[in-house]
Design a protein around this motif. Structure first.
Motif, PDB file in Angstrom:
ATOM      1  N   ILE A   1       0.860  -1.193   0.000  1.00  0.00           N
ATOM      2  CA  ILE A   1       0.000   0.000   0.000  1.00  0.00           C
ATOM      3  C   ILE A   1       0.892   1.237   0.000  1.00  0.00           C
ATOM      4  N   ILE A   2       0.611   2.166  -0.899  1.00  0.00           N
ATOM      5  CA  ILE A   2       1.388   3.403  -0.907  1.00  0.00           C
ATOM      6  C   ILE A   2       0.609   4.484  -0.153  1.00  0.00           C
ATOM      7  N   GLN A   3       1.290   5.118   0.766  1.00  0.00           N
ATOM      8  CA  GLN A   3       0.697   6.227   1.515  1.00  0.00           C
ATOM      9  C   GLN A   3       1.390   7.510   1.077  1.00  0.00           C
ATOM     10  N   ASN A   4       0.638   8.382   0.450  1.00  0.00           N
ATOM     11  CA  ASN A   4       1.197   9.628  -0.069  1.00  0.00           C
ATOM     12  C   ASN A   4       0.946  10.773   0.900  1.00  0.00           C
TER      13      ASN A   4
ATOM     14  N   TYR B   1      -0.175   4.037 -11.516  1.00  0.00           N
ATOM     15  CA  TYR B   1      -1.227   4.781 -10.816  1.00  0.00           C
ATOM     16  C   TYR B   1      -1.889   3.916  -9.736  1.00  0.00           C
ATOM     17  N   LEU B   2      -1.064   3.163  -9.031  1.00  0.00           N
ATOM     18  CA  LEU B   2      -1.554   2.220  -8.030  1.00  0.00           C
ATOM     19  C   LEU B   2      -1.709   2.859  -6.657  1.00  0.00           C
ATOM     20  N   ALA B   3      -2.746   2.414  -5.942  1.00  0.00           N
ATOM     21  CA  ALA B   3      -2.865   2.712  -4.520  1.00  0.00           C
ATOM     22  C   ALA B   3      -2.391   1.510  -3.708  1.00  0.00           C
ATOM     23  N   GLY B   4      -2.535   0.315  -4.285  1.00  0.00           N
ATOM     24  CA  GLY B   4      -2.071  -0.881  -3.593  1.00  0.00           C
ATOM     25  C   GLY B   4      -2.429  -2.140  -4.355  1.00  0.00           C
ATOM     26  N   PHE B   5      -1.812  -3.247  -3.958  1.00  0.00           N
ATOM     27  CA  PHE B   5      -2.194  -4.548  -4.503  1.00  0.00           C
ATOM     28  C   PHE B   5      -1.924  -5.612  -3.450  1.00  0.00           C
ATOM     29  N   THR B   6      -2.573  -6.761  -3.634  1.00  0.00           N
ATOM     30  CA  THR B   6      -2.573  -7.786  -2.598  1.00  0.00           C
ATOM     31  C   THR B   6      -2.374  -9.168  -3.182  1.00  0.00           C
ATOM     32  N   LEU B   7      -1.544  -9.965  -2.517  1.00  0.00           N
ATOM     33  CA  LEU B   7      -1.399 -11.394  -2.795  1.00  0.00           C
ATOM     34  C   LEU B   7      -2.035 -12.148  -1.635  1.00  0.00           C
TER      35      LEU B   7
END
Length: 267
Positions: free
Chosen positions: A70-73, A116-122
């Motif tokens: 998760i990217i926190q800007n 342009y991602l906010a996050g990704f999950t495995l």
């Protein structure tokens, strides 16, 4: 795996056995996403490297926890966070030595920004086929002139290839409530809406399998969450998301409330 720094000083006891493996996996996984190192050739050598990478993932998945990036800007800075597998949400940089963090984390930021991602999950139930397809989809950059179309195309690829044990959230998809919310509340409400609306569309799943997938959506996201303020925000705002497509409508507030004890700790 021998860690490059003192794991015992960085992590609580319950995370120490896995932290070094997680850092090693993330480095190789990002190399696969960027098609660099052993993953750049696209030949049998790259396929072998990907299979070895999946075995590393299977070791981590034995903990039965998802791994979310998760990217926190902030105004002038950004941080990539790892959520799920560790006992608390952790910055990516904490998993590496200072020198490795300085070298590696800019590549991860660039990967997020170009897509342009906010996050990704495995998710722990991910198969080798899911793993391969997910990496292949994520390797492509997005056309900035038509982001909405690109997101729709990738969403369709996920559906058409029946990828159900991984998820992606783009910046444009993040839930925006009627008031300012914690970024983790935004992420979770977005994932609830996106993932729960997708499950009924998977025609190869039986009704029982769909219900089990629904249960895992809540468990995977909420079990690692220890911040009661975020849980309260989720409960207050979950009625604002749209979950359609189920024969029996899902009451997200009820689903969350039923699993949360009186002190907002998952039962």
């Amino acid at each position: 795996m021998e860690p490059p720094f003192d794991i015992k000083k960085q992590f609580p006891v319950e995370d120490q056995p896995i932290a070094g493996h997680l850092g090693k996996f993330i480095i190789s996984f990002v190399q696969a996403l960027l098609k660099i190192g052993h993953f750049q050739s696209g030949d049998a050598k790259a396929a072998t490297a990907k299979q070895a990478l999946f075995q590393e993932w299977r070791y981590l998945a034995e903990r039965d926890r998802e791994v979310s990036f998760i990217i926190q800007n902030h105004e002038n800075t950004s941080v990539v966070l790892i959520y799920g597998i560790l006992s608390e949400i952790t910055s990516l940089e904490k998993l590496f030595s200072p020198d490795m963090a300085e070298l590696f984390t800019p590549k991860v930021f660039d990967f997020f920004n170009r897509r342009y991602l906010a996050g990704f999950t495995l998710k722990p139930a991910m198969t080798l086929e899911d793993f391969d397809r997910f990496i292949e989809i994520m390797q492509d950059t997005l056309n900035p002139s038509d982001i909405a179309h690109e997101i729709q195309t990738i969403t369709e690829k996920f559906f058409n290839q029946q990828i159900i044990h991984a998820s992606i959230v783009y910046e444009k998809e993040l839930f925006v409530g009627k008031e300012s919310l914690h970024f983790m509340t935004q992420m979770m409400l977005t994932r609830f809406e996106k993932e729960l609306r997708t499950i009924p569309l998977h025609v190869k799943l039986t009704n029982d399998e769909k219900i089990k997938q629904k249960e895992h959506v809540f468990l995977d996201m909420l079990v690692p969450l220890s911040d009661t303020a975020i849980l309260k925000e989720i409960l207050l705002h979950c009625s604002e998301i749209d979950i359609s497509g189920w024969d029996t409508p899902i009451d997200v507030e009820l689903e969350v409330s039923n699993g949360v004890g009186k002190d907002l700790v998952w039962k």
